[in-house]
Enzyme design. Structure first.
Site, short mmCIF file in Angstrom:
data_model
loop_
_atom_site.label_atom_id
_atom_site.label_comp_id
_atom_site.label_asym_id
_atom_site.label_seq_id
_atom_site.Cartn_x
_atom_site.Cartn_y
_atom_site.Cartn_z
N CYS A 1 -5.02 3.03 3.12
CA CYS A 1 -4.81 2.97 4.56
C CYS A 1 -4.04 4.19 5.05
O CYS A 1 -3.66 5.07 4.30
CB CYS A 1 -4.01 1.72 4.92
SG CYS A 1 -4.46 0.24 3.99
N LEU B 1 -8.83 1.11 4.78
CA LEU B 1 -10.01 1.30 3.95
C LEU B 1 -10.04 0.13 2.98
O LEU B 1 -9.12 -0.05 2.18
CB LEU B 1 -9.94 2.62 3.18
CG LEU B 1 -10.98 2.84 2.07
CD1 LEU B 1 -12.38 2.92 2.66
CD2 LEU B 1 -10.67 4.10 1.28
N ASN C 1 0.71 1.22 3.39
CA ASN C 1 -0.31 2.13 2.88
C ASN C 1 -0.09 2.28 1.39
O ASN C 1 0.96 2.77 0.96
CB ASN C 1 -0.17 3.49 3.58
CG ASN C 1 -0.98 4.58 2.89
OD1 ASN C 1 -2.01 4.31 2.29
ND2 ASN C 1 -0.50 5.81 2.98
N GLY C 2 -1.05 1.85 0.58
CA GLY C 2 -0.92 2.03 -0.86
C GLY C 2 -1.48 0.87 -1.65
O GLY C 2 -2.25 0.05 -1.15
N GLY D 1 -6.19 12.26 -13.70
CA GLY D 1 -5.19 12.57 -14.72
C GLY D 1 -3.97 13.29 -14.17
O GLY D 1 -3.20 13.88 -14.95
#
Length: 634
Positions: free
Chosen positions: A2, A51, A76-77, A366
């Site tokens: 988001c 999202l 967000n996360g 990575g």
């Protein structure tokens, strides 16, 4: 994944900015194209774009308010341990109305207060408003995976995931000339500064708490590096390897949870290959994605990516690019940047993210391993400087030779001469000066000389020295390489590597997850001695040794190129018109008044000479800045 934005008003004048909340939220639509939401109460406004990653019910949308109506959050996360945290809260009598990590964060705050943040394993930026106390908590994850900007004056405080939102809220667009000077050295802007005066990056592992008109900032996490404890580490090297594999496998498993198609970036380097090998244990026919260069075999590493894909039977896709493909995407990529950021490999990450997003919504990467375990050439250089010896002294004695020979990143010989020159220079410098030199494309003097006389007067020497001192505070003459790695975690990782991945993936609505930056892995990495990370023959030693049985042998006998794009050839071809006839033409530079016309001419002359050195990186920094200037400042 988001994007969030919002504000807290201290005065009636500050409340007027609430009218800009919708525009601020609209500005980050590419971070969250699936839905949006807003919350306004009294002095506080919160905005959100989403999202969809997990299949959540409608009551998982944001902003989310608890059952009592007192607390509201925008987040967000991703929190990877939220299910375990949720179970513990249920046992304590908490009630939930969704299956979301957002609600878990909210209930933890209600139950435990600000201290709960330490329990979160993930990456995030969030804000929680408390109606009863009229308080606001704003927090950022440990390592800066997710961005969070702050602006404060006497009337209000703004926050947002991107500068676009901050500009929509109404921050003053006044250049920070110290930040510009550091940008001209590094090609990115170190936090907490931004390109605008007054707009700050909330530092990784920090939060702000607003109550009763007061704003309190606090560090809630710090990498637990203690050289005395490292010296007493009782694990054998074999035990360390076993522990690293165990921690990394757990970190990867936690990041494989998604209700949308998921894959992994696979560059052919050790780090992405480790992630792929671990993810393939738990995901049959894992989707993997690589990018290569048809026209530039020196930069193309897809051969090694294919070996890893074959070894682990992944569903592998290679995006093979020409210089024309790069040029085709440059304007789209540059137009997304709302703050100057000139790591040239961002263009490749932009294209990789765009094409990967056509097949998956989440990708593992990575990122982070080089900074923690010593994977860069500069880390080997630092090791050799500290070791000294005949070879190191010989390279230093031949400094006049390296100065005279042609240097360029775009070929083996020229790149080797460039590295030897930098090493020789570093041998005669102190640890702090050497670190800054090796992190930079230009010296402070060169950056200053690029500015016009008027701009130079705006670069406060004391402020510049203070910012540099803060960044280098962990380096000591009697320290070891772990201090260099700790400094990379503070500078290179959040403001270059993670900024690049976040910006370019979010520009394409792709979520990228970074298992190496699981805090348990990071804490473990900084409990290890230097001997486990770098020795006279190997960088990133423990990572290479711990996963040797999982990776093709060919990966262990190859140079590290990094994820670069062939800028020099490109600038001498397709980009030449943009350089000479548009962004860096004399009359535009003069009218703009920021840069010195003669200095810019000198850089252009060097670009087209037989000895370009790193000048193409410096010119790329100027191209990025000029594009940003025309879009947001002209």
């Amino acid at each position: 994944m988001c994007g969030i934005t919002g504000l807290f008003a201290f005065t009636e004048t500050g409340r007027q900015s609430l009218a800009n909340l919708q525009a601020s939220t609209d500005a980050i639509i590419r971070r969250g194209p699936d839905s949006e939401g807003h919350f306004i109460y009294d002095q506080c406004g919160l905005g959100f774009r989403r999202l969809a990653i997990l299949d959540l019910s409608a009551d998982g949308n944001q902003p989310m308010t608890d059952e009592s109506g007192r607390y509201t959050i925008v987040f967000n996360g991703e929190i990877f341990n939220y299910r375990e945290l949720r179970e513990k809260l249920l046992k304590r009598g908490c009630k939930f109305h969704s299956q979301t990590d957002t609600e878990v964060i909210l209930q933890l705050y209600i139950t435990e207060g600000r201290s709960f943040i330490k329990k979160l394993n993930g990456f995030f930026g969030f804000a929680i408003y408390d109606k009863e106390e009229n308080s606001l908590l704003i927090a950022r994850d440990r390592f800066g995976v997710k961005p969070l900007l702050i602006y404060r004056d006497e009337d209000k405080l703004f926050f947002a995931s991107e500068m676009k939102s901050m500009m929509a809220l109404g921050v003053p667009r006044k250049l920070d000339y110290v930040a510009l000077s550091q940008y001209l050295q590094l090609n990115y802007i170190p936090g907490p500064a931004s390109i605008f005066k007054g707009v700050k990056k909330l530092l990784p592992g920090h939060y702000l708490y607003i109550k009763d008109g007061k704003v309190v900032g606090k560090a809630w996490y710090k990498i637990p590096y203690d050289p005395k404890k490292v010296a007493k580490n009782k694990l054998s090297y074999e035990q360390q390897q076993k522990k690293l594999v165990e921690l990394m496998d757990g970190a990867v498993q936690r990041r494989l949870v998604a209700d949308v198609p998921l894959g992994a970036f696979l560059s052919g380097g050790i780090d992405s290959s480790v992630i792929t090998a671990l993810a393939a244990r738990h995901t049959p026919h894992l989707n993997t994605f690589s990018i290569g260069y048809k026209d530039e075999p020196f930069f193309d590493e897809t051969k090694y990516a294919n070996l890893v894909a074959d070894r682990h039977k992944t569903n592998h896709t290679v995006f093979s690019l020409t210089n024309d493909d790069l040029y085709e995407h440059i304007h789209d990529m540059l137009s997304y940047l709302d703050e100057p950021f000139a790591d040239s490999s961002a263009l490749a990450v932009y294209i990789l993210s765009q094409r990967t997003r056509q097949k998956v919504t989440v990708a593992l990467s990575g990122d982070g391993a080089d900074e923690m375990f010593g994977g860069y050439n500069k880390h080997m250089g630092e090791f050799k400087v500290r070791q000294g010896g005949v070879a190191a002294e010989a390279v230093t004695a031949l400094g006049f030779v390296w100065d005279a020979l042609p240097k360029s990143r775009n070929g083996f010989f020229g790149n080797r001469v460039r590295q030897l020159q930098r090493f020789a220079r570093g041998m005669t410098a102190g640890v702090k000066d050497r670190y800054w030199d090796w992190a930079s494309f230009a010296s402070a003097t060169d950056a200053r000389n690029l500015l016009s006389a008027e701009s130079r007067r705006k670069v406060g020497k004391k402020a510049a020295a203070k910012r540099r001192k803060d960044i280098l505070e962990n380096l000591h003459a009697d320290g070891d390489l772990n201090e260099v790695l700790l400094t990379d975690m503070k500078l290179v990782l959040p403001y270059d590597m993670l900024t690049k991945v976040d910006l370019m993936s979010m520009a394409n609505s792709l979520e990228v997850r970074t298992p190496f930056l699981d805090y348990k892995v990071v804490n473990f990495a900084f409990s290890l001695p230097v001997s486990s990370k770098v020795d006279a023959t190997m960088k990133k030693k423990i990572v290479q040794d711990a996963f040797r049985s999982e990776l093709p042998a060919e990966l262990y006998d190859r140079p590290k190129h990094g994820f670069e794009v062939p800028l020099l050839k490109w600038m001498r071809g397709e980009l030449r018109g943009l350089i000479e006839n548009d962004l860096l033409r004399d009359d535009f530079i003069e009218a703009q008044g920021i840069f010195d016309v003669d200095a810019i001419r000198g850089l252009k002359a060097q670009l087209f000479s037989r000895n370009p050195g790193d000048v193409h990186a410096r010119i790329w920094g100027l191209i990025v800045f000029q594009t940003w200037w025309k879009q947001y400042m002209a």
